[in-house]
Design an enzyme around this catalytic site. Structure first.
Site, mmCIF file in Angstrom:
data_model
loop_
_atom_site.group_PDB
_atom_site.id
_atom_site.type_symbol
_atom_site.label_atom_id
_atom_site.label_comp_id
_atom_site.label_asym_id
_atom_site.label_seq_id
_atom_site.Cartn_x
_atom_site.Cartn_y
_atom_site.Cartn_z
ATOM 1 C CG PHE A 1 87.337 33.474 50.771
ATOM 2 C CD1 PHE A 1 87.461 33.275 52.139
ATOM 3 C CD2 PHE A 1 86.288 32.834 50.115
ATOM 4 C CE1 PHE A 1 86.570 32.473 52.847
ATOM 5 C CE2 PHE A 1 85.396 32.022 50.808
ATOM 6 C CZ PHE A 1 85.535 31.836 52.167
ATOM 7 C CG ASP B 1 86.212 40.005 60.390
ATOM 8 O OD1 ASP B 1 86.573 40.108 59.201
ATOM 9 O OD2 ASP B 1 86.638 40.755 61.283
#
Length: 445
Positions: free
Chosen positions: A64, A304
């Site tokens: 993130f 992923d």
């Protein structure tokens, strides 16, 4: 006296340890209170007829990008995409800027995420040669899901490519560590095989031998040190065959990307948008990963999710960034595989809920059972939708599945009993909290 609940889900097909069946589900205080023919009253009742109620999907592999790289993604936007896609908890990777390699960096991430992320969360601690002596302490801190080791270079600066460095890490840690398994030495030797402007050369450079050799080295070191390892994003049929012989020390992850796309088609259609590490390979390797799913060699599916902007992906190969969005599309892409008969719904639940809970020792998540957190992913298995860039909440703003029509769609996301997403809309403010782990709950008191 009739029981009183916060929420009752009526008439959905619940998928849990009993199999699949039409049952009611009652929630109180953020946890599952009763399953079956539920009587009593509730502050809210939702008609779930025609829907399947699954244990909350746990995406144990996302990037993130916060802190430091928030032009691509941040904890709020990434988690917004997660819940819009039916994901109730995420494990976020350490290759941020600065990297998550210290107690202070981990605490900073936890503070940034608390009640700002829409789903629950935990963070990997990145292993380096400099922090190896601290890893036994770091992996047990509140908010830590484990240690992540990059044996092959990817986005960011984290890299421990040598046997001695990996051996020292394995010796000191107690929990199952997660590994990016590509042989860095072979990658360096083969860099000249990258063809300017041709992303089809990406899997030629980062070939199947680089992946297999590194995984073989890793398993040897795991046996030598008596530790368990988790091999992330397996991409080769050779690794699947090898890992089948070492399930006592090694668990394995597949991604929806490597189960869905195949070379050379994906590179010809998508160009550098299909570029990621380790790379998408040809259809024989995709079939090998599906064999691993069918045989139980693959233990979990993680997205992923590794977003980069269109600008960063638009440079001429190999100057482009490797990675793509994925957390929001994990559920619909995998449900489309369920619709196509490639795996059962029960196996999907095992890969995305029970599997991560089992591997990482998650407390009160991963199944639908009384006393567990009411983390739930509600899906319509018959609903057909087209995935578009416009639907994607990521700051990157694109998906490799733009224009792909899928059957099976997330219609509701509940996190600890709170209805966070319903019919494609966020319906409550962000209140994400740290995922708790059985072996470190004492540290969280």
């Amino acid at each position: 006296m009739a029981a009183s609940y916060d929420l009752i889900l009526k008439g959905g097909v619940i998928v849990n340890q009993d199999g699949e069946g039409v049952r009611d589900l009652a929630i109180a205080g953020g946890r599952i209170a009763a399953i079956g023919d539920v009587g009593g009253s509730a502050a809210e009742t939702i008609d779930c007829r025609g829907l399947h109620v699954l244990p909350g999907v746990i995406d144990s592999h996302v990037h993130f990008r916060e802190p430091g790289l928030t032009h691509k993604e941040d904890l709020e936007s990434g988690s917004r995409g997660a819940v819009l896609g039916g994901v109730t908890a995420v494990f976020e990777m350490p290759n941020t800027d600065p990297a998550t390699t210290s107690a202070a960096a981990l605490a900073d991430k936890v503070q940034r995420a608390h009640h700002r992320m829409h789903c629950d969360f935990a963070f990997y601690v990145g292993a380096t040669r400099e922090n190896t002596h601290e890893l036994a302490k770091l992996e047990r801190l509140p908010g830590a899901c484990g240690v992540k080791v990059f044996m092959g270079s990817s986005t960011g600066s984290l890299l421990v490519e040598d046997d001695e460095g990996v051996r020292n890490i394995l010796k000191i840690i107690r929990h199952r560590a997660a590994f990016h398994s590509e042989d860095e030495y072979r990658l360096r030797e083969r860099m000249h095989l990258r063809v300017e402007g041709d992303s089809r050369s990406h899997p030629v450079w980062r070939d199947e031998i680089a992946a297999l050799t590194c995984t073989q080295r890793l398993i040897r070191l795991a046996r030598e040190t008596g530790k368990c390892v988790h091999v992330l994003h397996v991409t080769t049929k050779e690794e699947i065959a090898f890992l089948a012989q070492h399930k006592d020390v090694a668990s394995a992850e597949a991604t929806p990307t490597h189960l869905t796309l195949a070379a050379p088609d994906c590179y010809e259609r998508l160009g550098t948008l299909a570029q990621l590490n380790p790379p998408v390979r040809d259809a024989s390797h995709r079939a090998g990963i599906w064999h691993g799913v069918a045989q139980g060699i693959i233990d979990s599916v993680g997205s992923d999710h590794s977003p980069h902007t269109r600008e960063e992906k638009s440079h001429s190969y190999p100057k482009t960034h490797s990675g793509m969005t994925g957390v929001q599309t994990l559920v619909p892409i995998m449900l489309d595989h369920v619709s196509a008969g490639r795996l059962s719904l029960a196996r999907f639940v095992d890969l995305t809920s029970a599997g991560p809970a089992r591997l990482f020792g998650i407390a009160r998540k991963g199944r639908i059972a009384a006393g567990y957190d009411a983390d739930l992913t509600l899906v319509d298995l018959k609903r057909t939708e087209t995935i578009t860039d416009r639907w994607i909440a990521s700051r990157a703003g694109w998906t490799p599945y733009h224009g792909v029509r899928v059957t099976g769609w997330p219609v509701g996301t509940l996190v600890r009993g709170r209805k966070v997403m319903w019919q494609g809309e966020l319906v409550s403010p962000s209140q994400g909290e740290t995922v708790r782990f059985l072996e470190t709950m004492e540290a969280e008191v």
